[in-house]
Design an enzyme around this catalytic site. Structure first.
Site, PDB file in Angstrom:
ATOM      1  N   SER A 130       0.834  -1.210   0.000  1.00  0.00           N
ATOM      2  CA  SER A 130       0.000   0.000   0.000  1.00  0.00           C
ATOM      3  C   SER A 130       0.863   1.253   0.000  1.00  0.00           C
ATOM      4  CB  SER A 130      -0.907   0.020   1.224  1.00  0.00           C
ATOM      5  OG  SER A 130      -1.641   1.224   1.239  1.00  0.00           O
ATOM      6  N   LYS A 190      -4.433  -6.739   3.731  1.00  0.00           N
ATOM      7  CA  LYS A 190      -4.419  -5.634   2.766  1.00  0.00           C
ATOM      8  C   LYS A 190      -5.860  -5.291   2.340  1.00  0.00           C
ATOM      9  CE  LYS A 190      -3.000  -2.567  -0.237  1.00  0.00           C
ATOM     10  NZ  LYS A 190      -3.657  -2.511  -1.453  1.00  0.00           N
ATOM     11  N   HIS A 193      -7.402  -3.364   5.074  1.00  0.00           N
ATOM     12  CA  HIS A 193      -6.820  -2.018   5.001  1.00  0.00           C
ATOM     13  C   HIS A 193      -7.609  -1.166   3.997  1.00  0.00           C
ATOM     14  CE1 HIS A 193      -4.428   0.818   2.658  1.00  0.00           C
ATOM     15  NE2 HIS A 193      -3.787   1.114   3.765  1.00  0.00           N
ATOM     16  N   ASN A 194      -7.844  -1.728   2.819  1.00  0.00           N
ATOM     17  CA  ASN A 194      -8.551  -0.960   1.789  1.00  0.00           C
ATOM     18  C   ASN A 194      -9.995  -0.673   2.202  1.00  0.00           C
ATOM     19  OD1 ASN A 194      -6.168  -1.450   0.434  1.00  0.00           O
ATOM     20  ND2 ASN A 194      -7.170  -1.685  -1.534  1.00  0.00           N
ATOM     21  N   GLU A 197      -9.948   2.072   4.556  1.00  0.00           N
ATOM     22  CA  GLU A 197      -9.700   3.305   3.778  1.00  0.00           C
ATOM     23  C   GLU A 197     -11.043   3.865   3.249  1.00  0.00           C
ATOM     24  OE1 GLU A 197      -6.450   2.838   0.887  1.00  0.00           O
ATOM     25  OE2 GLU A 197      -7.772   3.760  -0.580  1.00  0.00           O
TER      26      GLU A 197
END
Ligand code: NBP
Length: 488
Positions: A130, A190, A193-194, A197
């Site tokens: 990222s 990940k 994480h997105n 976000e």
């Protein structure tokens, strides 16, 4: 340049090129390869000139250029291209060689690839990367998972190129990259994480909407508030860029007000939501953030609806500064809920897939180098350091205290937005989750009765031990046969 390269990177698009330059700047020798060879030539003659970077014009020369065990990192479009390239590589690899997929692959694909390659003696690493273009060049957050035997070989390179956090002496030495866990664990983290976000961005947008439409603030006035908030516990990359964006002018006017209000998305928020539904984890805030983008994309319907469906005209009377302070608390509280839900999802996945994860270490991987980087992640690390098996971040003393002091402002903001007809799907759904989570008796007793009434689905009783199921013939017309039980 060393006779043999330390690593090869396949895929010379924005991420691949910048990662190669980052690796070379840290003293590694890198082989660059791309399906279309002319991009290798352009790269070698341009940005890679005079650096420890060599090109390969075939898979054979790519493989021959590497020291053993070979480390080949794919930075190609996720999905079929990754499988296709692995198929081409396999005949040229030997036992113990390492294939790393640094793209945005789905974690189930990484689960499958880790297993399939292990059967052939090849070590697979699925690494979430990222930080976009700038992160790739200067220091991304890297979340590697897969075959643990690969980690000692990959670790020196990944930890050298990743972003760094200050250690206890104030030196930038702690890498935002550590081993996440087996198989698809890295790509799972990940993905979350997105998703987070998506949530962080939507929470900020809801704050902006209240400032603009309820408080009547200009972009410049909003910019000042976000810049101030960036000096507080809300300090983060996304709050910082929001202030910059609000202050950006085109022909003397705020550019942000000229941008069409229809959001795009590439799917990682949706995957996070779908995975949460599969695992039965309430991930309401990220789900609402994805749906908010979907609703924004229905622009022409909204233009018509705005003419036909009337709501209250927003008007604010009261202490604006006090309300802005409440709004700051609402953003902070919603953010805590979002991370609590995101970590709960990772914890459930760890149980399901039997991954041994360190949640504090995951928080630190996001501390710098990635889009959700913020000071707040430090508190998450501390919470998991105190209680590695914490069920929910909201139960941690620090977050419980912050929520307690943010609560009344959070409620004020949602009440005002509701009365004035301003949609806050993330900030308000976060409050519903918070209230639901702290409610001992939810109305699911009635829900179970409804299910038993129409479908003989049975229920458990408060006055009997858990695990005993009962069926009632509610109408006197049904039989005594009950349906089988099952969990989501
Ligand atoms: P892209 O996702 O745009 O992929 C382009 C690269 O994939 C080119 O090198 C292209 O080769 C190669 N490629 C394709 Br398309 N099909 C291929 C195939 N069948 N075999 C071999 N190579 C193939 O590049 P990117 O934006 O740099 O992203 C790379 C990965 O990193 C993606 O998984 C992406 O989701 C992820 N990621 C991107 C960002 C970002 O900010 N862009 C951030 C974090 C993660 P060609 O030149 O021959 O067409």
């Amino acid at each position: 340049m060393k006779a043999q390269s330390d690593i090869a990177v396949v895929g010379l698009a924005v991420m691949g090129e910048n990662l190669i330059l980052n690796m070379a700047s840290k003293g590694f020798t890198v082989t660059a390869y791309n399906r279309s060879y002319h991009k290798v030539e352009i790269f070698l003659a341009g940005r890679a000139k005079d650096q420890s970077i060599r090109g390969a014009d075939s898979i054979e020369s790519l493989v021959a250029s590497l020291e053993r065990p070979r480390k080949i990192m794919l930075m190609v479009k996720s999905g079929q291209p990754v499988d296709d390239f692995i198929e081409q590589l396999l005949p040229h690899l030997e036992q113990g060689d390492i294939v790393i997929d640094g793209g945005n692959s789905q974690f189930e694909d990484s689960n499958r690839r880790t297993k399939a390659l292990a059967e052939k003696g090849i070590l697979y690493v699925g690494a979430g990367v990222s930080g976009g273009e700038e992160g790739a060049l200067k220091g991304p957050s890297i979340m590697p998972g897969g075959n643990p035997e690969a980690w000692p070989h990959v670790k020196p390179i990944f930890q050298a190129i990743s972003a760094k956090v200050k250690d206890e002496n104030g030196e930038l030495t702690v890498p935002c990259c550590d081993w996440v866990g087996e198989a698809g664990a890295g790509h799972f983290v990940k993905m979350v994480h997105n998703g987070i976000e998506y949530g962080d961005m939507q929470i900020i947008c809801e704050g902006y909407l209240v400032m603009r439409d309820l408080l009547g603030m200009s972009a410049d006035e909003c910019q000042t508030v976000f810049a101030q908030w960036n000096q507080t516990e809300l300090s983060s990359y996304l709050i910082e860029i929001t202030a910059d964006i609000l202050g950006f002018k085109e022909d003397g006017e705020a550019l942000v007000e000229k941008i069409l209000d229809t959001a795009g998305q590439k799917g990682t928020g949706k995957w996070t939501g779908v995975t949460a539904l599969h695992l039965g984890v309430p991930l309401t805030l990220i789900g609402e953030a994805v749906f908010a983008r979907c609703l924004s994309a229905q622009k022409s319907q909204r233009v018509e609806a705005a003419k036909l469906i009337k709501g209250p005209a927003p008007s604010f009377s009261g202490d604006k500064q006090a309300f802005l302070n409440d709004l700051k608390h609402a953003l902070l509280a919603a953010k805590i809920v979002s991370y609590a839900q995101g970590f709960a999802l990772i914890q459930e996945a760890a149980k399901e897939y039997k991954w041994d994860l360190d949640y504090g270490s995951i928080a630190m991987m996001w501390r710098e180098g990635c889009i959700i980087r913020s000071v707040f992640l430090e508190n998450i690390k501390q919470a998991y350091d105190k209680h590695p098996e914490l069920d929910n971040l909201m139960l941690d003393d620090y977050f419980n205290d912050v929520l307690a002091s943010a609560q009344s402002g959070w409620r004020n903001v949602i009440a005002a937005a509701t009365v004035n007809g301003i949609a806050m799907p993330c900030i308000s759904s976060a409050l519903s989750y918070f209230d639901g989570y702290r409610t001992e008796n939810l109305p699911a007793n009635l829900l179970q009765a409804q299910r038993d009434y129409f479908g003989a689905h049975t229920y458990e009783r408060k006055d009997k031990p858990r695990g005993e199921f009962f069926h009632t013939n509610w109408t006197g017309r049904g039989g005594a046969t009950s349906s089988s039980t099952y969990d989501v």
